[in-house]
Design a protein around this motif. Structure first.
Motif, short mmCIF file in Angstrom:
data_model
loop_
_atom_site.label_atom_id
_atom_site.label_comp_id
_atom_site.label_asym_id
_atom_site.label_seq_id
_atom_site.Cartn_x
_atom_site.Cartn_y
_atom_site.Cartn_z
N HIS A 192 -18.97 72.14 49.50
CA HIS A 192 -18.61 71.78 48.13
C HIS A 192 -17.90 70.42 48.11
CE1 HIS A 192 -17.22 73.82 44.11
NE2 HIS A 192 -17.85 72.69 43.91
N HIS A 228 -19.19 66.90 46.31
CA HIS A 228 -18.38 66.20 45.31
C HIS A 228 -18.11 64.76 45.70
CE1 HIS A 228 -16.67 68.85 42.09
NE2 HIS A 228 -17.36 69.72 42.79
N HIS A 239 -25.20 68.23 42.71
CA HIS A 239 -24.16 69.17 42.26
C HIS A 239 -23.82 68.96 40.78
CE1 HIS A 239 -21.07 72.11 42.76
NE2 HIS A 239 -20.07 71.28 42.56
N HIS A 293 -22.24 71.11 37.34
CA HIS A 293 -21.07 70.67 36.56
C HIS A 293 -21.43 70.19 35.16
CE1 HIS A 293 -17.51 70.88 39.16
NE2 HIS A 293 -18.42 70.94 40.11
N HIS A 329 -11.88 73.68 37.74
CA HIS A 329 -12.83 72.93 38.57
C HIS A 329 -13.95 72.32 37.71
CE1 HIS A 329 -15.27 71.88 42.01
NE2 HIS A 329 -16.29 72.53 41.49
ZN LIG Z 1 -18.11 71.61 42.11
#
Ligand SMILES: [Zn+2]
Ligand SMILES: [Zn+2]
Length: 355
Positions: free
Chosen positions: A145, A149, A158, A162, A254
């Motif tokens: 993860h 990011h 990713h 999001h 997050h």
């Molecule tokens: Zn994430």
């Protein structure tokens, strides 16, 4: 079996697999999530001195403004593609726990030779395997993860997750296939190492305490509040509990579009790796005002094809720019270090002869 019959049989298998008891979308996990939602609803209504009603409960957990939001409709399509259509393919693309466990046992046996298994009481081996598997799996999740990011080319994949503007339980599978395959393989590798070392030390048959065939700690998370990570229910673990466990509010932070929350709370069920590596943001007990999404960084995806295709194009752009920059840097380095000096000298000699 051939043609449409074979395709239908494969889809049927995938659907059944998707809803088996140990699955995230199996009855135990969904019933557990519903029970926690009911407790949350009752607690909030009581605190405000309001009465409870089934209609109010259904409206609170399935608000139409969220369910029918364009972002939620994309979640549904990606859930169908990832969870049903491609689920079997993902299974084939992963080198799982058992593969790596056997590789590690073979490597250790080759390097250190055979030895009699250590004689520990069974419950201590079971407990150790349960805790280490969870820690290893969580570390792999945190690390993957973090990379998705922090590395711009991987962030493109990713970003699909999001870009969700509202959250439902289906948002969990709002993911790009590249991301699913990477996470799956890293988790298989890390847990395979744990079971490989433990099998070498304690002999074959090392396993964790289980619930519904999964690690009991991970399943306990899944059949209670695991699904509420992707929801609008602010259930926050604070203080010491907030350093150990990811509450639904941890994951909602997050997903916040506010830069102060970027790259925080990267764990799945545990917060310990976030705590250890300084990426933890403990939520406030009372709801924090949060807008979900990636803000102005990118327009929202409005089709599954765009959600799968656009990241690949942007990833290729990042790789192309990186390769061009690397070529420029290596050429500049060669000139600066005099690597081209022989050619320069030859040219100067030729010029001096000609003059
Ligand atoms: Zn994430
Ligand atoms: Zn998420």
């Amino acid at each position: 079996m051939s043609g449409p019959v074979a395709i239908w049989a494969a889809l049927q298998g995938a659907v059944l697999e998707d809803f088996k008891p140990a699955s995230a979308y199996g009855a135990p996990a969904l019933i557990g999530a519903l029970a926690v939602c009911a407790l949350y609803y009752a607690g909030r209504r009581r605190a405000r001195g309001r009465r409870l009603s089934v209609r109010g409960f259904v409206r609170s957990i399935f608000p139409t403004r969220i369910l029918l939001h364009p972002s939620s409709l994309i979640d549904m399509r990606l859930w169908a593609v990832n969870g049903v259509a491609l689920a079997s393919a993902y299974g084939m693309l992963g080198l799982g726990l058992f593969f790596w466990r056997d590789e590690v046992v073979a490597g250790l046996t080759h390097g250190w030779g055979m030895h009699p298994p250590a004689r520990w009481p069974a419950w201590t081996i079971l407990t150790l395997a349960t805790v280490l598997q969870l820690l290893a799996s969580e570390f792999a999740y945190w690390f993957a993860h973090y990379c998705f990011h922090k590395i711009p080319a991987l962030w493109e994949f990713h970003k699909v997750h999001h870009s969700a503007e509202v959250m439902t339980t289906l948002t969990e599978l709002r993911q790009h296939p590249v991301e699913i395959i990477a996470f799956m393989n890293l988790i298989g590798l890390s847990t395979g190492i744990v079971f490989g070392v433990m099998t070498y030390a304690f002999g074959p048959g090392v396993r964790p305490f289980t619930l519904l065939n999964g690690n009991i700690l991970l399943m306990a998370f899944l059949v209670t509040y695991g699904h509420l990570r992707h929801s609008h229910m602010w259930i926050a673990f604070t203080g010491f509990a907030g350093r150990i466990l990811q509450s639904p509010a941890h994951h909602q932070l997050h997903h916040s579009a506010n830069p102060i929350h970027y790259d925080r709370n990267l764990g799945f069920a545990l917060a310990v790796w976030d705590w250890a590596f300084g990426t933890l943001a403990i939520p406030a007990r009372a709801r924090e005002p949060i807008v979900f999404g990636v803000g102005d960084e990118a327009p929202p995806f409005r089709s599954a094809v765009a959600a799968f295709g656009v990241p690949c194009v942007r990833f290729a752009g990042h790789v192309g720019r990186f390769a061009a920059g690397w070529r420029r840097r290596s050429t500049a380095h060669e000139v600066a270090s005099g690597a081209q000096a022989p050619f320069v000298i030859a040219r100067e000699l030729r010029q001096s002869k000609e003059s």
